[in-house]
Design an enzyme around this catalytic site. Structure first.
Site, mmCIF file in Angstrom:
data_model
loop_
_atom_site.group_PDB
_atom_site.id
_atom_site.type_symbol
_atom_site.label_atom_id
_atom_site.label_comp_id
_atom_site.label_asym_id
_atom_site.label_seq_id
_atom_site.Cartn_x
_atom_site.Cartn_y
_atom_site.Cartn_z
ATOM 1 N N SER A 15 0.826 -1.214 0.000
ATOM 2 C CA SER A 15 0.000 0.000 0.000
ATOM 3 C C SER A 15 0.859 1.263 0.000
ATOM 4 C CB SER A 15 -0.933 0.000 1.212
ATOM 5 O OG SER A 15 -0.215 -0.278 2.396
ATOM 6 N N ARG A 16 2.107 1.133 0.453
ATOM 7 C CA ARG A 16 2.974 2.326 0.537
ATOM 8 C C ARG A 16 4.431 1.902 0.591
ATOM 9 N NH1 ARG A 16 2.990 3.015 6.480
ATOM 10 N NH2 ARG A 16 1.476 1.524 7.268
ATOM 11 N N GLY A 17 5.332 2.910 0.618
ATOM 12 C CA GLY A 17 6.751 2.665 0.861
ATOM 13 C C GLY A 17 7.416 1.745 -0.154
ATOM 14 N N VAL A 65 -0.188 -10.599 7.567
ATOM 15 C CA VAL A 65 0.769 -11.667 7.231
ATOM 16 C C VAL A 65 1.253 -12.438 8.459
ATOM 17 C CG1 VAL A 65 1.567 -10.569 5.092
ATOM 18 C CG2 VAL A 65 2.792 -10.127 7.249
ATOM 19 N N TYR A 154 16.241 -0.185 18.129
ATOM 20 C CA TYR A 154 15.970 -1.085 17.001
ATOM 21 C C TYR A 154 16.198 -2.548 17.370
ATOM 22 C CZ TYR A 154 15.454 -1.704 11.903
ATOM 23 O OH TYR A 154 15.006 -2.035 10.643
ATOM 24 N N LYS A 161 15.072 -9.183 11.929
ATOM 25 C CA LYS A 161 15.692 -9.178 10.605
ATOM 26 C C LYS A 161 16.839 -10.205 10.536
ATOM 27 C CE LYS A 161 13.191 -5.945 8.637
ATOM 28 N NZ LYS A 161 12.199 -6.307 7.606
HETATM 29 N N1 LIG Z 1 12.365 2.366 5.069
HETATM 30 C C1 LIG Z 1 13.603 1.992 5.330
HETATM 31 O O1 LIG Z 1 14.527 2.796 5.564
HETATM 32 C C2 LIG Z 1 13.951 0.520 5.312
HETATM 33 C C3 LIG Z 1 15.304 0.164 5.372
HETATM 34 C C4 LIG Z 1 15.634 -1.180 5.345
HETATM 35 C C5 LIG Z 1 14.652 -2.144 5.251
HETATM 36 N N2 LIG Z 1 13.351 -1.753 5.195
HETATM 37 C C6 LIG Z 1 12.345 -2.826 5.118
HETATM 38 O O2 LIG Z 1 11.536 -2.657 3.972
HETATM 39 C C7 LIG Z 1 10.217 -3.108 4.264
HETATM 40 C C8 LIG Z 1 9.218 -1.999 3.992
HETATM 41 O O3 LIG Z 1 9.549 -0.874 4.777
HETATM 42 P P1 LIG Z 1 8.780 0.525 4.594
HETATM 43 O O4 LIG Z 1 9.615 1.540 5.272
HETATM 44 O O5 LIG Z 1 8.390 0.700 3.168
HETATM 45 O O6 LIG Z 1 7.457 0.240 5.467
HETATM 46 P P2 LIG Z 1 6.145 1.136 5.672
HETATM 47 O O7 LIG Z 1 6.207 2.380 4.862
HETATM 48 O O8 LIG Z 1 5.937 1.223 7.144
HETATM 49 O O9 LIG Z 1 4.992 0.196 5.047
HETATM 50 C C9 LIG Z 1 4.680 -1.000 5.694
HETATM 51 C C10 LIG Z 1 3.742 -1.788 4.815
HETATM 52 O O10 LIG Z 1 3.482 -3.043 5.479
HETATM 53 C C11 LIG Z 1 2.085 -3.195 5.637
HETATM 54 N N3 LIG Z 1 1.837 -3.978 6.858
HETATM 55 C C12 LIG Z 1 2.226 -3.694 8.133
HETATM 56 N N4 LIG Z 1 1.872 -4.704 8.957
HETATM 57 C C13 LIG Z 1 1.245 -5.630 8.185
HETATM 58 C C14 LIG Z 1 0.685 -6.894 8.440
HETATM 59 N N5 LIG Z 1 0.690 -7.425 9.669
HETATM 60 N N6 LIG Z 1 0.142 -7.584 7.401
HETATM 61 C C15 LIG Z 1 0.125 -7.071 6.151
HETATM 62 N N7 LIG Z 1 0.657 -5.874 5.836
HETATM 63 C C16 LIG Z 1 1.212 -5.161 6.839
HETATM 64 C C17 LIG Z 1 1.519 -1.808 5.667
HETATM 65 O O11 LIG Z 1 0.146 -1.897 5.279
HETATM 66 P P3 LIG Z 1 -0.943 -0.768 5.732
HETATM 67 O O12 LIG Z 1 -0.606 0.452 4.917
HETATM 68 O O13 LIG Z 1 -2.236 -1.382 5.354
HETATM 69 O O14 LIG Z 1 -0.743 -0.562 7.212
HETATM 70 C C18 LIG Z 1 2.401 -1.109 4.617
HETATM 71 O O15 LIG Z 1 1.951 -1.416 3.314
HETATM 72 C C19 LIG Z 1 10.240 -3.576 5.727
HETATM 73 O O16 LIG Z 1 10.517 -4.949 5.785
HETATM 74 C C20 LIG Z 1 11.398 -2.787 6.305
HETATM 75 O O17 LIG Z 1 11.976 -3.388 7.454
HETATM 76 C C21 LIG Z 1 12.965 -0.450 5.227
#
Ligand SMILES: NC(=O)c1ccc[n+]([C@@H]2O[C@H](COP(=O)([O-])OP(=O)(O)OC[C@H]3O[C@@H](n4cnc5c(N)ncnc54)[C@H](OP(=O)(O)O)[C@@H]3O)[C@@H](O)[C@H]2O)c1
Length: 254
Positions: A15-17, A65, A154, A161
Site C-alpha cells: 500500500s505504501r513505501g 501476514v 531497534y 531481521k
Molecule cells: N524504510 C527503510 O529505511 C527501510 C530500510 C531497510 C529495510 N526496510 C524494510 O523494507 C520493508 C518496507 O519498509 P517501509 O519503510 O516501506 O514500510 P512502511 O512504509 O511502514 O509500510 C509498511 C507496509 O506493510 C504493511 N503492513 C504492516 N503490517 C502488516 C501486516 N501485519 N500484514 C500485512 N501488511 C502489513 C503496511 O500496510 P498498511 O498500509 O495497510 O498498514 C504497509 O503497506 C520492511 O521490511 C522494512 O523493514 C525499510
C-alpha cells in the site's frame, strides 16, 4: 531488459513505501500484481490503480501476514483469481521503535511473527503454486542493517531481521530443489512513512547522506525495488539464499 510478461507477483505491504515501489517496478516489467495491505485499503487501491494504468492486471487483498489463516486465504485468492504465482515479495515489517529495556515478551513475539515468521508462512502456503518442474519461481524478503548492527531503539526489529535472513537461507535449503529461489534485499535507510517518524530522523538521514559512496544520489524506494526486480527475474537464477545489500556503500565505511 527484464521482461516479466505473463508472470504473476504478490507483494505484501504494497500500500505504501518500499512495497509499493516493488509492486510498480514489477508491473513496469510486465507482471500482473496482487497488492497486499492490512489497514490502508484506499492506499492499496491507489497502488492497484497505478498498476492498471500500466496495462497490467492488479488485485488488492487484505491479509495480516502474521496470521496463518489470513495468509492461507490470500494465497487461495491468488490461485482462484490468477491461477499461478511466480514472484512473492515478503516486504512487511512492523514493531515500532523501542529500547530493549522497554520491551516485553509480547512485543518480541509480535515482531518476530510479523517480520520473520511471515515469510515461512507465505512460502508454506504458496509452495505448491511456486514449485515447478522447470524454471524458477522467485521469493524476495526485505531486511535492514539492524540484522547486523546495533542501532538505537531497534533491538526487536533488528533481531527479527537477523532471524529473517537465517530463515531465508534455511528455506533455500528446504525449497530450492522445488524450483524456488529465495533471497533477501537488505536496504539502507530510505524515506518512507515508517522512517520519517523515527526520533531524530532528520539527523539520521543527514548522516547517511554524508557517508554514501555513490555521487549525487540518495537511496530511494525505487533503488530498492530495482534490486528486488533483479532477484525476481531470470537474471538471478543462480543466486540462492543470499542477502544483497543496497545502501550506496554506506555500511562498508569504517
Ligand atoms: N524504510 C527503510 O529505511 C527501510 C530500510 C531497510 C529495510 N526496510 C524494510 O523494507 C520493508 C518496507 O519498509 P517501509 O519503510 O516501506 O514500510 P512502511 O512504509 O511502514 O509500510 C509498511 C507496509 O506493510 C504493511 N503492513 C504492516 N503490517 C502488516 C501486516 N501485519 N500484514 C500485512 N501488511 C502489513 C503496511 O500496510 P498498511 O498500509 O495497510 O498498514 C504497509 O503497506 C520492511 O521490511 C522494512 O523493514 C525499510
Amino acid at each position: 531488459m527484464i521482461d516479466l510478461t505473463g508472470k504473476v507477483a504478490l507483494v505484501t505491504g504494497a500500500s505504501r513505501g518500499i512495497g509499493k515501489a516493488c509492486a510498480i517496478r514489477l508491473a513496469d516489467a510486465g507482471a500482473d500484481v496482487i497488492v497486499n495491505y492490512v489497514t490502508s485499503q484506499s492506499l492499496a487501491l491507489e497502488t492497484a490503480a497505478e498498476i492498471q494504468t500500466r496495462g497490467r492486471r492488479a488485485a488488492v487483498v487484505r491479509a495480516d501476514v502474521s496470521e496463518e489463516d489470513d495468509v492461507a486465504a490470500m494465497i487461495g485468492f491468488v490461485e482462484r483469481e490468477f491461477g499461478q504465482l511466480d514472484v512473492l515479495i515478503s516486504n512487511v515489517a512492523t514493531g515500532g521503535f523501542r529500547t530493549l529495556d522497554n520491551a516485553n515478551a509480547k512485543h518480541f513475539a509480535a515482531v518476530m511473527r510479523t517480520n520473520a515468521f511471515a515469510v515461512v508462512q507465505l512460502v508454506h502456503a504458496a509452495r505448491r503454486l511456486l514449485a515447478r518442474p522447470t524454471g524458477h519461481a522467485k521469493v524476495v524478503a526485505l531486511s535492514s542493517h539492524g540484522s547486523r548492527m546495533a542501532l538505537p531503539a531497534y533491538g526487536l526489529i533488528g533481531a527479527s531481521k537477523a532471524a529473517l535472513e537465517s530463515l531465508v537461507r534455511q528455506l533455500a535449503l528446504e525449497v530450492g530443489n522445488d524450483g524456488i529461489n529465495i533471497n533477501v534485499v537488505l536496504a539502507g535507510l530510505v524515506a518512507t512513512d515508517s522512517t520519517r517518524v523515527i526520533p531524530g530522523a532528520e539527523s539520521m538521514f543527514a548522516a547517511v547522506n554524508e557517508r554514501i559512496l555513490v555521487r549525487e544520489r540518495e537511496l530511494t524506494t525505487g533503488d530498492v525495488a530495482d534490486a528486488v526486480l533483479f532477484l525476481a527475474s531470470p537474471l538471478s537464477d543462480l543466486i540462492q539464499g543470499q542477502t544483497l545489500v543496497v545502501d550506496g556503500g554506506v555500511s562498508i565505511r569504517g
